[in-house]
Scaffold this motif. Structure first.
Motif, PDB file in Angstrom:
ATOM      1  N   ARG A   1      39.522  63.895  39.045  1.00  0.00           N
ATOM      2  CA  ARG A   1      38.382  64.808  39.218  1.00  0.00           C
ATOM      3  C   ARG A   1      37.822  64.677  40.646  1.00  0.00           C
ATOM      4  NH1 ARG A   1      33.439  64.897  39.299  1.00  0.00           N
ATOM      5  NH2 ARG A   1      33.191  62.652  39.048  1.00  0.00           N
TER       6      ARG A   1
ATOM      7  N   GLU B   1      37.900  67.423  43.785  1.00  0.00           N
ATOM      8  CA  GLU B   1      36.746  67.838  44.603  1.00  0.00           C
ATOM      9  C   GLU B   1      37.104  67.803  46.081  1.00  0.00           C
ATOM     10  OE1 GLU B   1      33.092  66.140  41.785  1.00  0.00           O
ATOM     11  OE2 GLU B   1      33.499  65.205  43.723  1.00  0.00           O
TER      12      GLU B   1
ATOM     13  N   VAL C   1      37.262  71.090  48.507  1.00  0.00           N
ATOM     14  CA  VAL C   1      36.404  71.260  49.684  1.00  0.00           C
ATOM     15  C   VAL C   1      37.268  71.448  50.935  1.00  0.00           C
ATOM     16  CG1 VAL C   1      34.714  70.095  51.170  1.00  0.00           C
ATOM     17  CG2 VAL C   1      34.428  70.060  48.697  1.00  0.00           C
TER      18      VAL C   1
ATOM     19  N   ARG D   1      36.744  74.862  52.717  1.00  0.00           N
ATOM     20  CA  ARG D   1      35.912  74.743  53.907  1.00  0.00           C
ATOM     21  C   ARG D   1      36.685  74.192  55.107  1.00  0.00           C
ATOM     22  NH1 ARG D   1      29.899  73.550  52.487  1.00  0.00           N
ATOM     23  NH2 ARG D   1      29.677  74.865  50.661  1.00  0.00           N
TER      24      ARG D   1
ATOM     25  N   TYR E   1      33.405  74.698  43.720  1.00  0.00           N
ATOM     26  CA  TYR E   1      31.957  74.692  43.464  1.00  0.00           C
ATOM     27  C   TYR E   1      31.655  74.429  42.004  1.00  0.00           C
ATOM     28  CZ  TYR E   1      32.410  76.349  48.108  1.00  0.00           C
ATOM     29  OH  TYR E   1      32.774  76.441  49.406  1.00  0.00           O
TER      30      TYR E   1
ATOM     31  N   VAL F   1      32.536  70.541  42.078  1.00  0.00           N
ATOM     32  CA  VAL F   1      31.623  69.774  42.921  1.00  0.00           C
ATOM     33  C   VAL F   1      30.200  69.915  42.396  1.00  0.00           C
ATOM     34  CG1 VAL F   1      30.780  69.542  45.298  1.00  0.00           C
ATOM     35  CG2 VAL F   1      33.170  70.017  44.886  1.00  0.00           C
TER      36      VAL F   1
ATOM     37  N   ARG G   1      26.616  73.605  45.521  1.00  0.00           N
ATOM     38  CA  ARG G   1      26.929  73.900  46.922  1.00  0.00           C
ATOM     39  C   ARG G   1      26.489  72.730  47.815  1.00  0.00           C
ATOM     40  NH1 ARG G   1      28.055  78.316  50.063  1.00  0.00           N
ATOM     41  NH2 ARG G   1      28.321  79.529  48.177  1.00  0.00           N
TER      42      ARG G   1
ATOM     43  N   LYS H   1      26.483  69.581  47.144  1.00  0.00           N
ATOM     44  CA  LYS H   1      27.451  68.483  47.132  1.00  0.00           C
ATOM     45  C   LYS H   1      28.662  68.826  48.006  1.00  0.00           C
ATOM     46  CE  LYS H   1      29.882  65.236  44.204  1.00  0.00           C
ATOM     47  NZ  LYS H   1      30.321  64.872  42.866  1.00  0.00           N
ATOM     48  N   ALA H   2      29.063  70.087  47.934  1.00  0.00           N
ATOM     49  CA  ALA H   2      30.194  70.522  48.758  1.00  0.00           C
ATOM     50  C   ALA H   2      29.855  70.375  50.239  1.00  0.00           C
ATOM     51  CB  ALA H   2      30.545  71.966  48.440  1.00  0.00           C
ATOM     52  N   GLU H   3      28.602  70.687  50.578  1.00  0.00           N
ATOM     53  CA  GLU H   3      28.196  70.553  51.983  1.00  0.00           C
ATOM     54  C   GLU H   3      28.180  69.088  52.413  1.00  0.00           C
ATOM     55  OE1 GLU H   3      24.533  72.716  52.230  1.00  0.00           O
ATOM     56  OE2 GLU H   3      25.586  74.635  52.232  1.00  0.00           O
TER      57      GLU H   3
END
Lengths: 215, 166
Positions: free
Chosen positions: A41, A45, A49, A53, B98, B101, B104, B106-108
């Protein structure tokens, strides 16, 4: 948390790189392994990301160029151009020819002599002097010793045997009567043979020529 | 509903297994498939019913029991779908960031943590996950071994987790 043996499959599972059987095996496993599920998990993540990103994250990141490990053969061949390699090959062939054909001929072979009509190749005796052209009649002839209990026989030739003598030393002084037979401008040669205490021939020198320069 | 097996805490089981079932279903049928939540709910209802009916006899682990129910339901769903659709729904490579995570925010946090990593870790993440190269290819590019690629990814993840938990 103890490392699970299935952990190594997490990345490949998330990146869809497992075959059907491995995939099912891992899915079955993470239903029974909270540790693997939690790690998967978290890894999911991270991957998510990075994927979503990445443009922002890696902006300005210097990425290594195609510095792939080149196999050593390729490295060696890339060192020179094909023409240069051809030249290297030709040079190598020439050197090999010299080594194989010319050098053996330059090498003085071990002296040969006969024992009971059989040709024998023996170790050599190194003659020290005279071995080059000289200005005066040599007073002494010298060679390298083969050790104790060896006696030597020296032969001096012009067109035929001029003189021979025996000694246990590794040198001999030329007697006056022999000197008188020798003259400037003439060419001579000499040779030494070595014998064991039992009288067996154990070594023979090459026959070395020398010339007494004319006055 | 009456609980027939007193040794099983069904509520706890569902609480523990819901995230795993969610993950498995989304991975299999794609989280953009609208029915994924319905499929998960059907699986959970099915699990609860079987547990209440004492169909779990302890021959296998509870994980294996739920895995089997989940897998069968996924297969059924794909079969039914493939009768309607020409193509079986393609699973996402991995569930949505998202969603997983959670927020948002946490993603940042993760994004910033990755940005702050040393280049050698950042480059491995870039090549392995962003560019999608194989471990071997990443190793060649970075002049390290494939196992060192894995080590660097693992370490990068630890650093990221550490930073976002601060």
């Amino acid at each position: 948390m103890e490392k699970c043996e299935y952990e190594y499959l997490i990345d490949d599972y998330l990146l869809n790189k497992l075959d059907k059987k491995e995939k099912e095996r891992f899915e079955h496993h993470y239903f029974n392994c909270p540790s693997c599920f939690e790690k998967m998990r978290e890894r999911n993540e991270l991957i998510s990301v990075v994927k979503k990103r990445g443009d922002a994250i890696f902006q300005g990141t210097e990425v290594p160029e195609e510095t792939q490990r080149v196999p050593w053969r390729k490295k060696v061949f890339a060192f020179l151009t094909p023409k240069q390699w051809a030249a290297v090959g030709a040079s190598a062939a020439l050197i090999l020819a010299v080594v194989l054909l010319v050098i053996p001929q330059l090498k003085t072979s071990s002296p040969e002599f006969f024992v009971n009509k059989d040709l024998v190749r023996s170790k050599s005796i190194n003659l020290i002097s005279p071995v080059i052209d000289i200005k005066t009649i040599p007073p002494q002839f010298r060679w390298k010793s083969l050790g104790e209990d060896v006696h030597y026989k020296i032969y001096i030739y012009n067109s035929e045997l001029l003189w021979s003598a025996e000694t246990q030393e590794n040198s001999i002084t030329l007697p006056g009567e022999v000197k008188e037979k020798m003259s400037a401008g003439e060419e001579y040669s000499w040779q030494v043979k070595a014998f064991s205490p039992e009288g067996s021939l154990i070594a023979v020198s090459s026959k070395v020529r020398f010339k007494i320069s004319p006055n | 509903m009456e609980k027939k097996n007193p040794d099983l805490d069904i509520e706890k089981i569902i609480q523990d297994y819901r995230p795993i079932i969610n993950f498995r279903v989304k991975k299999a049928i794609g989280q953009h498939t609208p029915e994924w939540e319905d499929v998960v709910n059907e699986i959970i209802v099915n699990v609860i019913e079987k547990l209440q009916n004492n169909e779990f006899r302890g021959d296998s682990s509870i994980g294996t029991f739920i895995y089997t129910i989940t897998s069968r339901r996924i297969v059924d769903y794909i079969r039914k779908k493939s009768k309607v659709l020409k193509h079986i729904p393609q699973p996402n490579p991995f569930p949505d960031p998202y969603e997983q995570v959670e927020t948002r925010e946490k993603a940042e946090l993760m994004e910033n943590a990755i940005k702050e990593l040393k280049p050698k870790y950042k480059k491995v993440l870039y090549l392995y996950y962003y560019k999608g190269l194989s471990r071997k290819e990443v190793a060649q590019k970075m002049n390290i071994t494939p196992s060192q690629v894995s080590e660097r990814v693992n370490y990068a993840q630890k650093l990221v987790q550490k930073k976002i938990k601060k």
